[in-house]
Design a protein around this motif. Structure first.
Motif, PDB file in Angstrom:
ATOM      1  N   UNK A  22      41.628  36.239  34.366  1.00  0.00           N
ATOM      2  CA  UNK A  22      40.785  37.418  34.213  1.00  0.00           C
ATOM      3  C   UNK A  22      40.741  38.125  35.562  1.00  0.00           C
ATOM      4  N   UNK A  23      41.270  39.327  35.612  1.00  0.00           N
ATOM      5  CA  UNK A  23      41.320  40.100  36.855  1.00  0.00           C
ATOM      6  C   UNK A  23      40.052  40.968  36.937  1.00  0.00           C
ATOM      7  N   UNK A  24      39.117  40.553  37.772  1.00  0.00           N
ATOM      8  CA  UNK A  24      37.826  41.244  37.866  1.00  0.00           C
ATOM      9  C   UNK A  24      37.901  42.395  38.866  1.00  0.00           C
ATOM     10  N   UNK A  25      38.351  42.107  40.070  1.00  0.00           N
ATOM     11  CA  UNK A  25      38.578  43.127  41.094  1.00  0.00           C
ATOM     12  C   UNK A  25      40.077  43.202  41.342  1.00  0.00           C
ATOM     13  N   UNK A  26      40.613  44.417  41.369  1.00  0.00           N
ATOM     14  CA  UNK A  26      42.066  44.559  41.421  1.00  0.00           C
ATOM     15  C   UNK A  26      42.577  45.242  42.686  1.00  0.00           C
ATOM     16  N   UNK A  27      41.668  45.583  43.589  1.00  0.00           N
ATOM     17  CA  UNK A  27      42.101  46.211  44.835  1.00  0.00           C
ATOM     18  C   UNK A  27      40.994  47.043  45.459  1.00  0.00           C
ATOM     19  N   UNK A  28      40.008  46.369  46.027  1.00  0.00           N
ATOM     20  CA  UNK A  28      38.824  47.044  46.576  1.00  0.00           C
ATOM     21  C   UNK A  28      39.001  47.284  48.072  1.00  0.00           C
TER      22      UNK A  28
END
Length: 232
Positions: A22-28
């Motif tokens: 599950x990808x929650x954050x993908x590039x913050x």
């Protein structure tokens, strides 16, 4: 202003029971400096709590870089991260999280139980000063259950700032309050952090709360999107 936190292409992925990711954050990407007031708005399930855990050094990115005062936190041991968190990060939560059976003064003094030297011995005096600062000087001996929601959140704010943190993380700080009380609490929190030079990061679903910040972002699709108009 000095830089406190820098997130560069930070991702957070968790493994589900069926062994899928599950990808929650993908590039913050985010830079936080002293005195900043940052509002992050997002719907439920967008990863707000995950991001707060990363900002508070409660968790680590899956990939990307999270730097604290210029130092890559990937090199920090758990004890070192906990030391920074206890010394430099204050937390304010939606449900207040006050200690039951403890007075307002005892709740605010609790973070000073492990403070060094004179701060430990003066912890009740310091806690009393903090309660005065949030307008509760006359409620130092009150139990949480005898306080209104707004008063409980003021105690929580005093507890969050009593150690002089560099960053205050507020997670839905007005979610349990009515509109008028919530506005008063946010104004107090903004004013105190501005006076002390601490950065304030508010994570919320409430556009009115996010609009009080001087920098505003929407968390969507695992990334932060800068907003000029928070209602956009």
């Amino acid at each position: 202003m000095s830089e406190l936190l820098r997130l560069t292409d930070v991702t957070r992925t968790v493994k589900l029971p069926d062994d899928t990711d599950l990808h929650i954050l993908t590039g913050v990407d985010l830079t936080v400096s002293t005195g900043d007031h940052i509002g992050i708005i997002g719907r439920s399930g967008t990863g707000k709590s995950t991001l707060l855990n990363l900002l508070g050094l409660l968790d680590r990115p899956t990939t990307g870089t999270l730097a604290w005062a210029g130092h890559d936190t990937r090199t920090l041991r758990a004890r070192a991260a906990a030391h920074i968190r206890g010394r430099d990060v204050g937390f304010v939560f939606q449900q207040f999280n006050l200690l039951p059976g403890r007075t307002a003064l005892e709740n605010v003094a609790a973070p000073l139980m492990y403070a060094p030297g004179s701060v430990f011995w003066k912890r009740r005096e310091i806690a009393g000063t903090m309660l005065e600062r949030v307008g509760l000087g006359g409620r130092v001996d009150s139990m949480p259950e005898s306080l209104s929601g707004g008063e409980q959140q003021r105690v929580a704010i005093a507890r969050a700032i009593v150690r002089g943190p560099k960053i205050v993380l507020a997670d839905e700080p007005t979610g349990a309050l009515d509109l008028e009380t919530g506005a008063e609490v946010m104004s107090l929190l903004d004013g105190i952090t501005h006076e002390t030079g601490a950065a304030l990061i508010t994570i919320t679903h409430d556009v009115a709360v996010a609009a009080m910040a001087r920098q505003r972002f929407r968390l969507e699709g695992g990334r932060l999107h800068s907003l000029v108009d928070v209602a956009a």
